[in-house]
Motif scaffolding. Sequence first.
Motif, short mmCIF file in Angstrom:
data_model
loop_
_atom_site.label_atom_id
_atom_site.label_comp_id
_atom_site.label_asym_id
_atom_site.label_seq_id
_atom_site.Cartn_x
_atom_site.Cartn_y
_atom_site.Cartn_z
N GLU A 286 0.84 -1.21 0.00
CA GLU A 286 0.00 0.00 0.00
C GLU A 286 0.87 1.26 0.00
OE1 GLU A 286 -2.91 2.17 3.21
OE2 GLU A 286 -2.75 -0.02 3.28
N HIS A 287 1.90 1.24 0.83
CA HIS A 287 2.71 2.45 0.95
C HIS A 287 3.69 2.60 -0.20
CE1 HIS A 287 1.30 3.92 4.89
NE2 HIS A 287 0.91 2.64 5.00
N LEU A 288 4.12 1.47 -0.76
CA LEU A 288 4.97 1.53 -1.95
C LEU A 288 4.17 2.16 -3.10
CD1 LEU A 288 7.15 -1.42 -3.23
CD2 LEU A 288 5.87 -0.04 -4.82
N ASP A 289 2.93 1.67 -3.28
CA ASP A 289 2.09 2.22 -4.35
C ASP A 289 1.81 3.69 -4.12
OD1 ASP A 289 2.03 -0.16 -5.62
OD2 ASP A 289 0.08 -0.79 -4.85
N GLY A 290 1.56 4.02 -2.86
CA GLY A 290 1.28 5.42 -2.55
C GLY A 290 2.44 6.32 -2.90
N ARG A 291 3.65 5.81 -2.70
CA ARG A 291 4.84 6.64 -2.97
C ARG A 291 5.08 6.76 -4.48
NH1 ARG A 291 6.11 9.61 0.40
NH2 ARG A 291 6.52 8.07 2.01
N LEU A 292 4.81 5.69 -5.21
CA LEU A 292 5.20 5.68 -6.63
C LEU A 292 4.00 5.72 -7.58
CD1 LEU A 292 8.04 3.07 -6.20
CD2 LEU A 292 8.36 5.47 -6.68
N ALA A 293 2.82 5.29 -7.07
CA ALA A 293 1.54 5.42 -7.79
C ALA A 293 1.57 5.14 -9.28
CB ALA A 293 0.97 6.82 -7.53
N LYS A 294 1.81 3.91 -9.64
CA LYS A 294 1.74 3.49 -11.04
C LYS A 294 1.17 2.07 -11.10
CE LYS A 294 3.28 7.07 -12.86
NZ LYS A 294 4.26 7.74 -13.63
N PRO A 295 0.60 1.63 -12.26
CA PRO A 295 0.04 0.28 -12.33
C PRO A 295 1.10 -0.80 -12.23
CG PRO A 295 0.04 1.31 -14.48
CD PRO A 295 0.46 2.36 -13.51
N TYR A 296 0.68 -1.98 -11.79
CA TYR A 296 1.60 -3.08 -11.57
C TYR A 296 1.22 -4.29 -12.42
CZ TYR A 296 3.88 -7.01 -9.35
OH TYR A 296 4.61 -8.14 -9.11
N LYS A 297 2.22 -4.90 -13.04
CA LYS A 297 2.01 -6.10 -13.84
C LYS A 297 2.99 -7.17 -13.37
CE LYS A 297 1.59 -7.04 -18.71
NZ LYS A 297 1.96 -6.57 -20.03
N HIS A 298 2.44 -8.31 -12.95
CA HIS A 298 3.31 -9.36 -12.42
C HIS A 298 4.10 -10.02 -13.55
CE1 HIS A 298 4.80 -12.57 -9.97
NE2 HIS A 298 4.17 -12.09 -8.91
N PRO A 299 5.40 -10.11 -13.41
CA PRO A 299 6.20 -10.75 -14.46
C PRO A 299 6.10 -12.27 -14.40
CG PRO A 299 7.59 -10.09 -12.66
CD PRO A 299 6.21 -9.64 -12.31
N ARG A 300 6.57 -12.92 -15.46
CA ARG A 300 6.57 -14.37 -15.48
C ARG A 300 7.64 -14.92 -14.53
NH1 ARG A 300 7.04 -16.15 -21.51
NH2 ARG A 300 8.58 -14.52 -21.46
N PRO A 301 7.45 -16.12 -14.00
CA PRO A 301 8.45 -16.67 -13.10
C PRO A 301 9.77 -16.94 -13.82
CG PRO A 301 6.79 -18.32 -13.61
CD PRO A 301 6.31 -17.04 -14.19
N PRO A 302 10.88 -16.97 -13.07
CA PRO A 302 12.18 -17.16 -13.70
C PRO A 302 12.35 -18.55 -14.31
CG PRO A 302 12.37 -17.23 -11.32
CD PRO A 302 10.99 -16.81 -11.63
N LYS A 303 13.12 -18.62 -15.40
CA LYS A 303 13.37 -19.89 -16.07
C LYS A 303 14.87 -20.23 -16.09
CE LYS A 303 9.19 -20.75 -17.95
NZ LYS A 303 8.40 -21.90 -17.57
N ALA A 304 15.69 -19.20 -15.98
CA ALA A 304 17.12 -19.39 -16.21
C ALA A 304 17.75 -20.37 -15.22
CB ALA A 304 17.84 -18.06 -16.12
N HIS A 305 18.71 -21.14 -15.72
CA HIS A 305 19.45 -22.05 -14.87
C HIS A 305 20.58 -21.28 -14.21
CE1 HIS A 305 20.66 -26.02 -13.60
NE2 HIS A 305 21.90 -25.70 -13.87
N PRO A 306 20.87 -21.56 -12.90
CA PRO A 306 21.92 -20.77 -12.25
C PRO A 306 23.29 -21.04 -12.84
CG PRO A 306 21.21 -22.56 -10.82
CD PRO A 306 20.27 -22.53 -11.99
N LYS A 307 24.01 -19.97 -13.09
CA LYS A 307 25.39 -20.10 -13.56
C LYS A 307 26.21 -19.12 -12.74
CE LYS A 307 24.41 -21.22 -18.37
NZ LYS A 307 24.32 -20.69 -19.72
#
Lengths: 109, 306
Positions: free
Chosen positions: B123-144
């Motif tokens: 709530e407070h993060l949105d209040g400070r920055l006030a922009k729409p949010y879109k959830h990204p896709r989960p990570p796929k990369a293999h650790p290197k």
Amino acid sequence: MLVELDAFSGRPNPRWTLAETRAAALTRLISSLSPATGGASLRAPGLGYRGFRLQGPDGGTYRVYRGLLQSGNGLLADPDRRVERFLLEDLPDGVRDVRPWLEGEIAAT
Amino acid sequence: MLRVEVDIFSGRPNPVWIITDADEVDELLGSIGRSRGAAAKPGAGFTGLGYREVRLSLIGDDEPRRKGVPGAFAIGSTAAADRKATREVARRVVDGMLAHRDVTLVQHEITPLDGRLQEFVREHLDGRLAKPYKHPRPPKAHPKNPLRTTVHDAKCQKCEYEVSQYNPGFWNVPAVQPYNNCYNYARNWRTDTFAQPGRAHGAQTGTMQCPNVTTAAMADGLKKRCNCLPASEWPRRLMALVVAPNWDYHWYREQRGGFWGHKPGSTAARNVDNNGALVVNPQTAARGPYTQFCGYFYAGKSVVIN
């Protein structure tokens, strides 16, 4: 004057404040030292006793180790290790049990 | 591993958690590196009361670094060049808060990670920055990670652990060196608290003898050598413990290249002993008063210190 015994690796180094009269006596003692000669350098090992660090009320800092006292770029000689012996007298309660070992370190050449 | 701190509170500890999953860290840092403008210098944005920013910092000296992404930075900051990008990535990090409660930190005693706190931060993060949010896709990369190599233990071939590239520069800077000791270095976790064995789990000892310090460290999750750690504990360190009886303890960490690194107290990290010789064997290295060799230990990623 703040004093730190630089000798620990895992545990924090003990720090304590010298009483005013002791601090004044230490300041006089330091004032009586002469510049070191012969390319002496203050190099402590990694593990074990690495000397004392002092911070005066004016913010000035000193390092003391094995008969040498470093203040800024200046190096003073204390061949009888009077400063280190003086500081040994003020060890806080928590580290008094290591005094015999420190005395051995300070006595070593 | 990545330390996350939401800089939002004034009196109580800020919400803090550790992202231990290498894929997740890699993907997160990658997305920040790609977005250009999401990251900001910590403390450069809003500094008043309430939500300020989300701070991210790598906790070890061999964590993979991404081009254009510093070792410590802020997101969700009003100082970020791209307000939308920084808000989105900060929201994503905060959305993952509850998934990282398994790593218990001392801050959680007063500021536990729970749904209420998460909602408060959102709530407070949105209040400070006030922009729409879109959830990204989960990570796929293999650790290197080019800074780590997996090796078979010479003492017990069935076990594996990781050795890291020697990187004293991570530790030997004014913001790090005075606040991290041999235990921090050997575990490869910068806590800035002069970490003590067992303290994170209420098992700290004041008795400086091998059995006592060993017990305290094992409360943090260390395992004795040849008690193999699974691959899920990657990265796994090999550490060595010595004590100056009744005085102090000291730790070493095996590095890549057949030598050991260590950090005596608040002094600089190094790979040489008291004689200036490269430490190739902590049992025979010149150790000053640390005369007793206690043994070797593995530390996997689940080992939490403070």
